[in-house]
Design a protein around this motif. Sequence first.
Motif, PDB file in Angstrom:
ATOM      1  N   GLY A   9       0.743  -1.166   0.025  1.00 27.31           N
ATOM      2  CA  GLY A   9       0.122  -0.117   0.001  1.00 27.31           C
ATOM      3  C   GLY A   9       0.798   1.403   0.137  1.00 27.31           C
ATOM      4  O   GLY A   9       0.564   2.228  -0.668  1.00 27.31           O
ATOM      5  N   ALA A  10       1.931   1.066   0.845  1.00 22.12           N
ATOM      6  CA  ALA A  10       2.778   2.239   0.882  1.00 22.12           C
ATOM      7  C   ALA A  10       3.613   2.467  -0.453  1.00 22.12           C
ATOM      8  O   ALA A  10       3.781   3.578  -0.979  1.00 22.12           O
ATOM      9  N   ALA A  11       4.041   1.395  -1.057  1.00 23.83           N
ATOM     10  CA  ALA A  11       4.895   1.435  -2.521  1.00 23.83           C
ATOM     11  C   ALA A  11       4.009   1.911  -3.455  1.00 23.83           C
ATOM     12  O   ALA A  11       4.402   2.714  -4.221  1.00 23.83           O
ATOM     13  N   LYS A  12       2.520   1.808  -3.293  1.00 24.78           N
ATOM     14  CA  LYS A  12       1.752   2.349  -4.377  1.00 24.78           C
ATOM     15  C   LYS A  12       1.453   4.160  -4.237  1.00 24.78           C
ATOM     16  O   LYS A  12       1.218   4.672  -5.249  1.00 24.78           O
ATOM     17  N   ARG A  13       1.507   4.481  -2.996  1.00 27.24           N
ATOM     18  CA  ARG A  13       1.270   5.752  -2.486  1.00 27.24           C
ATOM     19  C   ARG A  13       2.752   6.770  -2.522  1.00 27.24           C
ATOM     20  O   ARG A  13       2.483   7.802  -2.753  1.00 27.24           O
ATOM     21  N   PHE A  14       3.754   6.251  -2.481  1.00 25.00           N
ATOM     22  CA  PHE A  14       4.976   7.134  -2.383  1.00 25.00           C
ATOM     23  C   PHE A  14       6.130   6.544  -3.358  1.00 25.00           C
ATOM     24  O   PHE A  14       6.174   5.295  -3.866  1.00 25.00           O
ATOM     25  N   SER A  15       7.032   7.653  -3.815  1.00 27.67           N
ATOM     26  CA  SER A  15       7.951   7.131  -4.519  1.00 27.67           C
ATOM     27  C   SER A  15       9.095   8.047  -4.182  1.00 27.67           C
ATOM     28  O   SER A  15       9.189   8.918  -3.325  1.00 27.67           O
ATOM     29  N   LYS A  21      14.801  11.617  -1.867  1.00 24.90           N
ATOM     30  CA  LYS A  21      13.755  12.100  -0.981  1.00 24.90           C
ATOM     31  C   LYS A  21      12.445  11.453  -1.461  1.00 24.90           C
ATOM     32  O   LYS A  21      12.374  10.817  -2.570  1.00 24.90           O
ATOM     33  N   ILE A  22      11.703  11.440  -0.473  1.00 22.54           N
ATOM     34  CA  ILE A  22      10.430  10.602  -0.699  1.00 22.54           C
ATOM     35  C   ILE A  22       9.288  11.569  -1.062  1.00 22.54           C
ATOM     36  O   ILE A  22       9.069  12.813  -0.555  1.00 22.54           O
ATOM     37  N   LYS A  23       8.489  11.221  -2.182  1.00 27.26           N
ATOM     38  CA  LYS A  23       7.594  12.002  -2.780  1.00 27.26           C
ATOM     39  C   LYS A  23       6.070  11.552  -2.666  1.00 27.26           C
ATOM     40  O   LYS A  23       5.919  10.322  -2.539  1.00 27.26           O
ATOM     41  N   ARG A  24       5.266  12.339  -2.352  1.00 21.22           N
ATOM     42  CA  ARG A  24       3.730  11.904  -2.152  1.00 21.22           C
ATOM     43  C   ARG A  24       2.821  12.785  -2.883  1.00 21.22           C
ATOM     44  O   ARG A  24       3.363  13.970  -3.004  1.00 21.22           O
ATOM     45  N   ASP A  51       7.015  15.180   4.573  1.00 23.49           N
ATOM     46  CA  ASP A  51       7.779  15.998   5.829  1.00 23.49           C
ATOM     47  C   ASP A  51       8.843  15.201   6.633  1.00 23.49           C
ATOM     48  O   ASP A  51       8.773  13.912   6.638  1.00 23.49           O
ATOM     49  N   LYS A  52       9.846  15.610   7.058  1.00 24.81           N
ATOM     50  CA  LYS A  52      11.052  14.931   7.842  1.00 24.81           C
ATOM     51  C   LYS A  52      10.515  14.251   8.823  1.00 24.81           C
ATOM     52  O   LYS A  52      11.127  12.995   9.330  1.00 24.81           O
ATOM     53  N   ILE A  58       8.085   5.808   6.805  1.00 18.82           N
ATOM     54  CA  ILE A  58       7.914   5.407   5.541  1.00 18.82           C
ATOM     55  C   ILE A  58       8.964   4.670   4.927  1.00 18.82           C
ATOM     56  O   ILE A  58       8.782   3.763   4.121  1.00 18.82           O
ATOM     57  N   ARG A  59      10.208   5.066   5.119  1.00 15.96           N
ATOM     58  CA  ARG A  59      11.498   4.398   4.976  1.00 15.96           C
ATOM     59  C   ARG A  59      11.620   2.827   5.341  1.00 15.96           C
ATOM     60  O   ARG A  59      12.105   2.031   4.538  1.00 15.96           O
ATOM     61  N   LYS A  60      10.899   2.660   6.452  1.00 18.28           N
ATOM     62  CA  LYS A  60      10.599   1.205   6.876  1.00 18.28           C
ATOM     63  C   LYS A  60       9.759   0.608   5.975  1.00 18.28           C
ATOM     64  O   LYS A  60       9.770  -0.841   5.891  1.00 18.28           O
ATOM     65  N   LEU A  61       8.779   1.188   5.774  1.00 16.89           N
ATOM     66  CA  LEU A  61       7.443   0.560   4.764  1.00 16.89           C
ATOM     67  C   LEU A  61       8.150   0.157   3.451  1.00 16.89           C
ATOM     68  O   LEU A  61       7.758  -0.928   2.646  1.00 16.89           O
ATOM     69  N   ILE A  62       8.989   0.947   2.768  1.00 19.00           N
ATOM     70  CA  ILE A  62       9.478   0.454   1.437  1.00 19.00           C
ATOM     71  C   ILE A  62      10.941   0.871   1.386  1.00 19.00           C
ATOM     72  O   ILE A  62      11.625   1.794   0.950  1.00 19.00           O
ATOM     73  N   PRO A  63      11.615  -0.264   1.892  1.00 21.42           N
ATOM     74  CA  PRO A  63      12.993  -0.233   2.199  1.00 21.42           C
ATOM     75  C   PRO A  63      13.802  -0.462   0.806  1.00 21.42           C
ATOM     76  O   PRO A  63      14.935  -0.187   0.565  1.00 21.42           O
ATOM     77  N   TYR A  64      13.312  -0.936  -0.309  1.00 22.62           N
ATOM     78  CA  TYR A  64      14.088  -1.244  -1.600  1.00 22.62           C
ATOM     79  C   TYR A  64      13.540  -0.477  -2.774  1.00 22.62           C
ATOM     80  O   TYR A  64      14.041  -0.522  -3.892  1.00 22.62           O
ATOM     81  N   LEU A  65      12.979   0.720  -2.389  1.00 25.90           N
ATOM     82  CA  LEU A  65      12.204   1.747  -3.567  1.00 25.90           C
ATOM     83  C   LEU A  65      13.413   2.843  -3.674  1.00 25.90           C
ATOM     84  O   LEU A  65      14.097   3.015  -2.724  1.00 25.90           O
TER      85      LEU A  65
END
Length: 65
Positions: A9-15, A21-24, A51-52, A58-65
């Motif tokens: 779910g997080a992989a579909k929402r964040f890049s 940096k994480i984009k949303r 936001d920092k 979020i990095r824990k949810l998407i470790p390989y993106l």
Amino acid sequence: MPKIKTHRGAAKRFSVTGTGKIKRSRANTSHILTPKTTKSKRNLRKSIMMDKTNVKAIRKLIPYL
């Protein structure tokens, strides 16, 4: 160490951008759009950086993106 599963779910929402940096995308764009001004709806289309305070979670949810 076993691999960490990505939260789908997080992989579909964040890049992640090229600089790491994480984009949303913004919220409030799906319904009840008539009271919103054209300018505010146009600004909601743009994506923003995470936001920092939330980046670590979020990095824990998407470790390989």
